[in-house]
Scaffold this active site. Structure first.
Site, PDB file in Angstrom:
ATOM      1  CB  SER A 191      69.304  32.105  -9.152  1.00 14.31           C
ATOM      2  OG  SER A 191      67.921  32.391  -9.090  1.00 14.31           O
TER       3      SER A 191
ATOM      4  CG  HIS B  65      59.254  30.501  -0.837  1.00 12.35           C
ATOM      5  ND1 HIS B  65      58.426  31.426  -1.434  1.00 12.35           N
ATOM      6  CD2 HIS B  65      59.863  29.825  -1.854  1.00 12.35           C
ATOM      7  CE1 HIS B  65      58.515  31.326  -2.752  1.00 12.35           C
ATOM      8  NE2 HIS B  65      59.379  30.365  -3.034  1.00 12.35           N
TER       9      HIS B  65
ATOM     10  CG  HIS C 217      64.230  36.401  -7.450  1.00  9.71           C
ATOM     11  ND1 HIS C 217      64.375  37.479  -8.304  1.00  9.71           N
ATOM     12  CD2 HIS C 217      64.891  35.371  -8.023  1.00  9.71           C
ATOM     13  CE1 HIS C 217      65.089  37.107  -9.349  1.00  9.71           C
ATOM     14  NE2 HIS C 217      65.408  35.836  -9.206  1.00  9.71           N
TER      15      HIS C 217
ATOM     16  CG  ASN D 291      69.613  35.811 -11.447  1.00 11.92           C
ATOM     17  OD1 ASN D 291      69.756  36.489 -12.462  1.00 11.92           O
ATOM     18  ND2 ASN D 291      70.094  34.599 -11.332  1.00 11.92           N
TER      19      ASN D 291
ATOM     20  NE  ARG E 225      70.097  37.066 -16.173  1.00 11.05           N
ATOM     21  CZ  ARG E 225      69.173  37.725 -15.485  1.00 11.05           C
ATOM     22  NH1 ARG E 225      69.068  37.533 -14.183  1.00 11.05           N
ATOM     23  NH2 ARG E 225      68.365  38.575 -16.083  1.00 11.05           N
TER      24      ARG E 225
ATOM     25  CG  HIS F 170      61.689  50.418  -3.570  1.00 11.03           C
ATOM     26  ND1 HIS F 170      61.871  49.978  -4.868  1.00 11.03           N
ATOM     27  CD2 HIS F 170      60.537  49.832  -3.135  1.00 11.03           C
ATOM     28  CE1 HIS F 170      60.871  49.188  -5.212  1.00 11.03           C
ATOM     29  NE2 HIS F 170      60.052  49.077  -4.180  1.00 11.03           N
TER      30      HIS F 170
ATOM     31  CG  HIS G  15      48.227  34.874 -16.543  1.00  7.93           C
ATOM     32  ND1 HIS G  15      49.593  34.728 -16.549  1.00  7.93           N
ATOM     33  CD2 HIS G  15      47.806  34.266 -15.412  1.00  7.93           C
ATOM     34  CE1 HIS G  15      49.981  34.059 -15.483  1.00  7.93           C
ATOM     35  NE2 HIS G  15      48.916  33.761 -14.771  1.00  7.93           N
TER      36      HIS G  15
ATOM     37  N   GLY H 205      68.731  22.490 -20.810  1.00  4.62           N
ATOM     38  CA  GLY H 205      69.002  21.171 -20.247  1.00  4.62           C
ATOM     39  C   GLY H 205      69.612  21.212 -18.870  1.00  4.62           C
ATOM     40  N   GLY H 206      69.265  22.234 -18.093  1.00 11.31           N
ATOM     41  CA  GLY H 206      69.787  22.339 -16.744  1.00 11.31           C
ATOM     42  C   GLY H 206      69.172  21.317 -15.809  1.00 11.31           C
TER      43      GLY H 206
END
Length: 302
Positions: A94, A98, A108, A110, A112, A147, A177, A260-261
């Site tokens: 990942s 910036h 960004h 990622n 996985r 794109h 939000h 718990g990373g």
């Protein structure tokens, strides 16, 4: 479907991390990545690479992780409740970039792989990932290039892949939000398990391999654009939206914290300088307003 080759996934991801960090160092010119290797008490670990205060990049983080656990956390089973209670193995790379210059977008990526196991039951595996672009000042040729590369990553694997995963990206990277997208999208896919392991792993690799060709030309084109306090203030304000999305909605952030990373590695995606303003609105007709009016609206850029 064929058995999953976890070692092949691990080798690819480590090589991808190495390739991306080496390329970003060359592009930055002076910045160098610091590496922190870490172990997770419940099983597994990873290596986090961070570049700060470079020439081009204010902060760039590229994480590799390979973690194991006895129970999938809620963020991983929300879409697939039948997997609750299974042990898991998760591998991924990942990254978040910036830049200093507000005319260079944040980005960004990622990729996985998960495998969930249970005694006397066939293991269930899937791949996920994608990449997305968050400009502060929009340019149509940048959006078109971004794109086009996303489509090129998808086309060899399914004629519907680009349409499916672009739409998923637009829907996923939406700040509910705020009622606005985080950026101009790209690709997002998850829970992909179809045709064969080789097919899915190949697609995951294609997405990872297309990130640099998608992002670097944009960074190179915009990194020397003059800017001042106004642009920097707007960049920091819009970075606030990035923080809000990552802490409230992002599956990777939630998975890392719930499993718990390593907190420093999980939160390396957050920008080093950010601000919020109460009920701020861009001036009509301004370049800042153009971002909202043209670029922060899902559309078919191709």
């Amino acid at each position: 479907m064929g058995a999953a080759n976890v070692e092949a996934v691990r080798e690819y991801l480590l090589a991808l991390q190495e390739r991306i960090t080496a390329t970003l160092e060359r592009e930055d010119g002076i910045g160098r990545f610091r590496q922190d290797s870490w172990q997770r008490p419940e099983g597994g670990g990873g290596q986090t690479r961070i570049l700060t205060n470079g020439n081009v990049f204010e902060q760039a983080g590229v994480n590799f992780s390979h973690v194991l656990g006895n129970n999938l956390p809620p963020s991983a089973t929300a879409q697939r409740p039948e997997l609750a209670g299974r042990s898991f193995e998760a591998l991924g790379v990942s990254l978040v970039i910036h830049p200093h210059n507000p005319y260079v977008p944040t980005s960004h990526c990622n990729v996985r792989f998960f495998i969930a196991s249970k005694a006397d039951v066939e293991p269930v595996w899937w791949v996920g990932g994608g990449f997305d672009l968050t400009p502060y000042y929009g340019f149509e040729d940048d959006a078109l290039h971004w794109h086009q590369q996303a489509k090129a990553a998808c086309d060899p694997f399914g004629k519907d892949y680009h349409v499916r995963f672009k739409k998923w990206c637009d829907e996923y990277f939406f700040i509910k939000h705020r009622n606005e997208p985080r950026g101009i999208g790209g690709l997002f896919f998850d829970d992909l398990n179809e045709i064969s392991f080789d097919h899915c792993f190949g697609f995951m690799q294609s997405v990872g391999d297309h990130f640099l060709p998608a992002y670097l030309p944009i960074a190179q084109r915009r990194k020397d654009t003059p800017y001042g306090k106004r642009e920097r203030d707007f960049q920091c304000y819009r970075r606030g939206r990035y923080v809000e999305f990552n802490l409230v909605y992002d599956r990777g952030t939630l998975f890392g914290l719930q499993s718990g990373g390593r907190t420093e590695s999980i939160l390396m995606s957050l920008p080093p300088q950010v601000s919020w303003r109460y009920d701020w609105r861009p001036e009509p007709g301004s370049p800042e307003a153009k971002l909202y009016e043209i670029f922060l609206k899902p559309r078919d850029w191709l």
